[in-house]
Design an enzyme around this catalytic site. Sequence first.
Site, mmCIF file in Angstrom:
data_model
loop_
_atom_site.group_PDB
_atom_site.id
_atom_site.type_symbol
_atom_site.label_atom_id
_atom_site.label_comp_id
_atom_site.label_asym_id
_atom_site.label_seq_id
_atom_site.Cartn_x
_atom_site.Cartn_y
_atom_site.Cartn_z
ATOM 1 N N PHE A 182 -19.397 -22.587 37.716
ATOM 2 C CA PHE A 182 -20.864 -22.295 38.269
ATOM 3 C C PHE A 182 -21.292 -23.583 39.016
ATOM 4 C CE2 PHE A 182 -20.935 -19.074 35.034
ATOM 5 C CZ PHE A 182 -21.335 -18.067 35.473
ATOM 6 N N GLU A 224 -21.884 -13.182 19.935
ATOM 7 C CA GLU A 224 -21.536 -12.048 20.683
ATOM 8 C C GLU A 224 -20.328 -11.513 20.355
ATOM 9 O OE1 GLU A 224 -24.277 -13.332 24.340
ATOM 10 O OE2 GLU A 224 -22.238 -13.970 24.570
ATOM 11 N N ALA A 234 -24.554 -21.774 32.181
ATOM 12 C CA ALA A 234 -24.403 -21.292 33.639
ATOM 13 C C ALA A 234 -25.358 -21.367 34.501
ATOM 14 C CB ALA A 234 -23.894 -19.930 33.593
#
Lengths: 451, 451
Positions: free
Chosen positions: B29, B188, B333
């Site tokens: 990024f 996650e 990010a």
Amino acid sequence: MTDRAADTPAEPAGQRASRPRVVVIGAGFGGLSTVQSLHGAPVDITLVDQRNHHLFQPLLYQVATAGLSPADIAAPIRAITRHDRNVEVLLGEATGIDVARRLVSVLDTAVRTVPYDILVVATGARHSYFGHEEWARFAPGLKTVEDATLIRRRILLAVERAETETDAEEYRRLLTFVVGGAGPTGVEMAGAISELVRGIAASDFRRVSPKSARIVLVEAGPRPLAAFPPDLAAYAGRALQNLGVEIRLGTAVTGIDAGGVQLGTERIEARTVIWAAGVQASKAAEWLGAAHDRAGRVKVTDHLTLPDHPEIYVIGDTALALDTNGRPVPDLAPAAKEAGQYVGRSIRAGLRGRAAKPFRYRHYGDLATIGRNRAIIEFGRLHIRGFLAWVLWGIAHIFFLIGFRNRVVVMVDWLWSYVWFRGNARLITNVERHDQDEPGQDGIGLAENAE
Amino acid sequence: MTDRAADTPAEPAGQRASRPRVVVIGAGFGGLSTVQSLHGAPVDITLVDQRNHHLFQPLLYQVATAGLSPADIAAPIRAITRHDRNVEVLLGEATGIDVARRLVSVLDTAVRTVPYDILVVATGARHSYFGHEEWARFAPGLKTVEDATLIRRRILLAVERAETETDAEEYRRLLTFVVGGAGPTGVEMAGAISELVRGIAASDFRRVSPKSARIVLVEAGPRPLAAFPPDLAAYAGRALQNLGVEIRLGTAVTGIDAGGVQLGTERIEARTVIWAAGVQASKAAEWLGAAHDRAGRVKVTDHLTLPDHPEIYVIGDTALALDTNGRPVPDLAPAAKEAGQYVGRSIRAGLRGRAAKPFRYRHYGDLATIGRNRAIIEFGRLHIRGFLAWVLWGIAHIFFLIGFRNRVVVMVDWLWSYVWFRGNARLITNVERHDQDEPGQDGIGLAENAE
């Protein structure tokens, strides 16, 4: 959800001794259609495959040329057979068959033996180097997801390396791609490589010129696509040439090494070679002690069984079946499906104490694609070629893809690629540095195994 | 197309000595947004990366849990920078920086040196085992496509093996999944593993019971998601427990081996362990001889440069920058993108002979997802949680995915998964038999490298 009352494995299902045990080896088109045609039948089926996924092989060349992702053309076997409650899937490699005791040996974490009353062998084929197994590391074939991603990686890395190469000879070698064998796979690969390499050279690279790319399709026979009618094959040859593919007919490959291909006294310098010339059936004939042809295909009766073993069916690419004219049934996905459906009907007939009629192969046609907007289709006497054939080819393939989601995703991908002319799955993965075994890749080497 | 007049490599571009040479290491990024913010600027940019693709890392856990394919969240760097004519992409691994002579060493097929006037180091971070590198083979982290497909393979193979396992102890061990570290990645992963394993156990397997699956999330700190406000973190913890994840807080992992995880005197028997606990910056600090924190992050000025080298920027996960309150800029990010955009503006200011203003980090928020219909979002004082947060999370991620095609494909995949609750990319690939190095996989082993 944290309740762990069911903390121990459930009892194995299907212990009702009265139901015949059907073991199907291989979840390709043949094995899977056998299983599906036995949906609801009073049998206990064990489907054995060394992969957890069924692969839609006719589109594998698109993975190798970065048009599609592996998951676009593969679906978990367990998901496909989810609603067939008489089916158990066993992930493992069949390693042998004891015909007398009716046992299949399967290797997963250990070797286990699976008993059968009826056996269906649908173990397919691999590519063959005609005794030159040493060519395999220089010239991979295209049968598995790993084959496809290896080829994809080699093609893309060759262009990457050409981008920084200052030696003119090595630059040409890196941009020369040789495909051995002009059957459907070789033709489709050559066309797709030409489009991929020239396309990304024009759009994404700064120094590599599309004009520097050289794609050579080498065929020992007198024409490409020998299985197709001459007019369609000739059209395909012209279409390939329009895509910038050089076709060398009547030319046998006599050697392959890290730097190129030997064609008798001639040599083509190339860093990327793909093998699509030969096919060898699985070891089924060896396991069964059965009669077979040169390619290892088991000779079967007109009931698709072994001559002395009506309880053993052999179908698909691993079988040599004959059509009603005495010609071999071709090694095509629809032919394997037909055979699987026949086996299902035959087993059902047997359950009712009836004899099945012999297998009659019905040839619906054959098709091949050349690049992203040409194809040929043979529907018996009806021959279609060009853009219309390509559209029909696309519809047929999307229609036959297993799983609705794959159809939608593949359609979106194709439309997008078609509009923008891009390889959407251009990933180089599993690169290993300093892999000394890799031909011609001294710094950034390539692992042999990758998705 | 067969014209090969351009049979030799083109001359290297960008030889106009008057244009400053900007070398950007890393196409994550930070590096990519630097390059994009220099679009059209009178500089010659060389973008170096060891991968040919930019990876949308926030969705990598979806590849590891079979929701998406690698190509859905990765795009070729050359394709992204196609229209930036002042950019050259160099595929190779940066191996060192000569600060005095202003040279970067890059290894591709050989080591080459790339001169720079301005250097941007955006080399990211890897996971860290806090000195226990021997844990790596038992507990992979999640930073690359290969990491993700390795984890996917291990999860799916564990369930496959449980299906045929008759030993109750090994059955439980195969169905126990331990995730180390309850940051966003750990949370996650744990939620997605729970849904994947219980989902396929219910639908696709015959003997594995969804209730047998045990997912344990181990965290050394006092709460999950330490970077989030306590109310959102507490909600996430409850949501995870509702998904059947056990959370062990204040518990440090003290050992990992092929059969499980050691937590001080307690042991959890498990065949699948995933490491999401520690992060270590790249070797940039070592190359630059720069001051750094314990995680290896380079300490930079408020212009994101090295204190004595205004021509060297360090950004993203490999830098320790401070916000206006003196707190470290988080490893997110959006933060890396902001830094890259700042560097672009700063370089442009320098070209006009002006000094850039200091970097001011603007925190827009942070978000994490728990399973397929819960998420938490922190927008400063605005805290959103639950289904609405999950919808916003999905929109944000699809919006930020690079490349239109990926957005459409990911949306189709997600909608389909949501409706049918399936892992669409459940492929086990690159399995190697008898891989003796593989922990706990004696028969079917696993290769360490795969897409």
